[in-house]
Write a protein that holds these residues in place. Structure first.
Motif, mmCIF file in Angstrom:
data_model
loop_
_atom_site.group_PDB
_atom_site.id
_atom_site.type_symbol
_atom_site.label_atom_id
_atom_site.label_comp_id
_atom_site.label_asym_id
_atom_site.label_seq_id
_atom_site.Cartn_x
_atom_site.Cartn_y
_atom_site.Cartn_z
ATOM 1 N N MET A 61 1.137 -1.800 -0.067
ATOM 2 C CA MET A 61 0.073 -0.052 -0.112
ATOM 3 C C MET A 61 0.475 1.462 -0.080
ATOM 4 S SD MET A 61 -3.276 -1.462 2.303
ATOM 5 C CE MET A 61 -3.709 0.504 2.479
ATOM 6 N N LEU A 62 2.262 1.317 0.776
ATOM 7 C CA LEU A 62 3.112 2.481 0.679
ATOM 8 C C LEU A 62 3.413 2.552 -0.884
ATOM 9 C CD1 LEU A 62 4.537 4.974 1.706
ATOM 10 C CD2 LEU A 62 6.123 2.803 2.544
ATOM 11 N N GLY A 115 0.613 4.219 -2.761
ATOM 12 C CA GLY A 115 0.195 5.459 -2.919
ATOM 13 C C GLY A 115 1.486 5.841 -3.419
ATOM 14 N N PHE A 116 2.601 5.900 -2.777
ATOM 15 C CA PHE A 116 4.220 7.050 -3.749
ATOM 16 C C PHE A 116 4.552 7.065 -4.322
ATOM 17 C CE2 PHE A 116 8.091 7.977 -4.048
ATOM 18 C CZ PHE A 116 8.550 8.726 -2.867
ATOM 19 N N PHE A 121 1.542 9.112 -6.405
ATOM 20 C CA PHE A 121 1.620 10.479 -6.008
ATOM 21 C C PHE A 121 3.169 10.991 -7.047
ATOM 22 C CE2 PHE A 121 3.600 13.623 -3.299
ATOM 23 C CZ PHE A 121 2.414 15.201 -3.482
ATOM 24 N N THR A 156 3.287 1.699 -10.514
ATOM 25 C CA THR A 156 1.899 1.658 -9.560
ATOM 26 C C THR A 156 0.748 0.376 -9.906
ATOM 27 O OG1 THR A 156 2.437 4.895 -9.628
ATOM 28 C CG2 THR A 156 -0.071 3.377 -9.413
#
Length: 230
Positions: free
Chosen positions: A106-107, A110-111, A114, A165
């Motif tokens: 999940m990290l 998200g990163f 982004f 991603t």
């Protein structure tokens, strides 16, 4: 996604082949993102500032220092993040807890998402400022190649970070193969093995002990003696 187990990784503690790891699409995208971030950062640091008849340095992007600072920030942090996630990918199979693996995936989602967006902003921002830059501000076309390189590799970084991603989302959707993990693994602990049973059927035999009086014993009555008669 290759491999079986929790979130696309193999069994906990399994040996990872470096050649197989290097051939994975995620590893290739990670290395490309690292190179592209390095080019963006190095191009602006080395030739992103010029002086036009004065001792003061100006940013090649329309003398807008915010454009140079933003490009260096995105490139430097992206460079460090690629190094961190590269090590995380290599050590991912050694993480025993399924919850920790889920947090790591999940990290990454998200990163990576982004940072793909930030590189999109970087590409638009730098391209816009470069289109407004006057030729008089860059004598002898000084710093032009570095500016074009920063813009081009910002665009390439959008593709690689978006690809990372997508790969992270695919890894997350694989979920967990619960046949490889017990409840103790879910909490990060080692599984406990039950003691083997001595019964022929393998089940748990319940033993009850009964106590009986030993044979050839008398009751607890007091002994009686008869006085002999002479």
């Amino acid at each position: 996604m290759d491999g079986v187990g929790s979130f696309g990784a193999g069994r906990t503690g399994s040996t990872l082949d470096p050649i197989t790891f290097a051939k994975q699409p995620q590893t290739i995208l990670r290395v490309l993102s690292w190179i592209f971030s390095l080019v963006v950062f190095a191009s602006i640091v080395n030739e992103g500032y010029v002086n036009t008849g004065s001792e003061r340095l100006h940013c090649v992007f329309n003398k807008n220092s915010d454009a140079c600072n933003y490009g260096m920030f995105v490139g430097l942090v992206g460079l460090l993040a690629c190094s961190f996630f590269f090590l995380l990918d290599y050590k991912f199979s050694s993480i025993s807890s399924v919850k920790d693996r889920k947090k790591a995936v999940m990290l990454e989602i998200g990163f990576s998402g982004f940072w793909a967006f930030l590189y999109f902003v970087s590409f638009c921002f730098l391209a816009n400022q470069w289109s407004r830059t006057k030729t008089d501000d860059l004598p002898l076309n000084q710093g032009a190649d570095a500016a074009r390189a920063a813009i081009a590799f910002s665009f390439f970084s959008i593709i690689t970070w978006a690809g990372l991603t997508v790969r992270a989302v695919q890894k997350y959707l694989l979920g967990t193969d619960m046949t490889l993990f017990t409840t103790e693994h879910m909490d990060g602990g080692a599984p406990t093995q039950p003691y083997p049973s001595n019964s022929p059927g393998g089940g748990t035999a319940e033993t009850t002990e009964t106590y009986q009086n030993p044979p050839f014993t008398e009751n607890n009555a007091a002994p009686t003696y008869q006085v002999p008669i002479y």
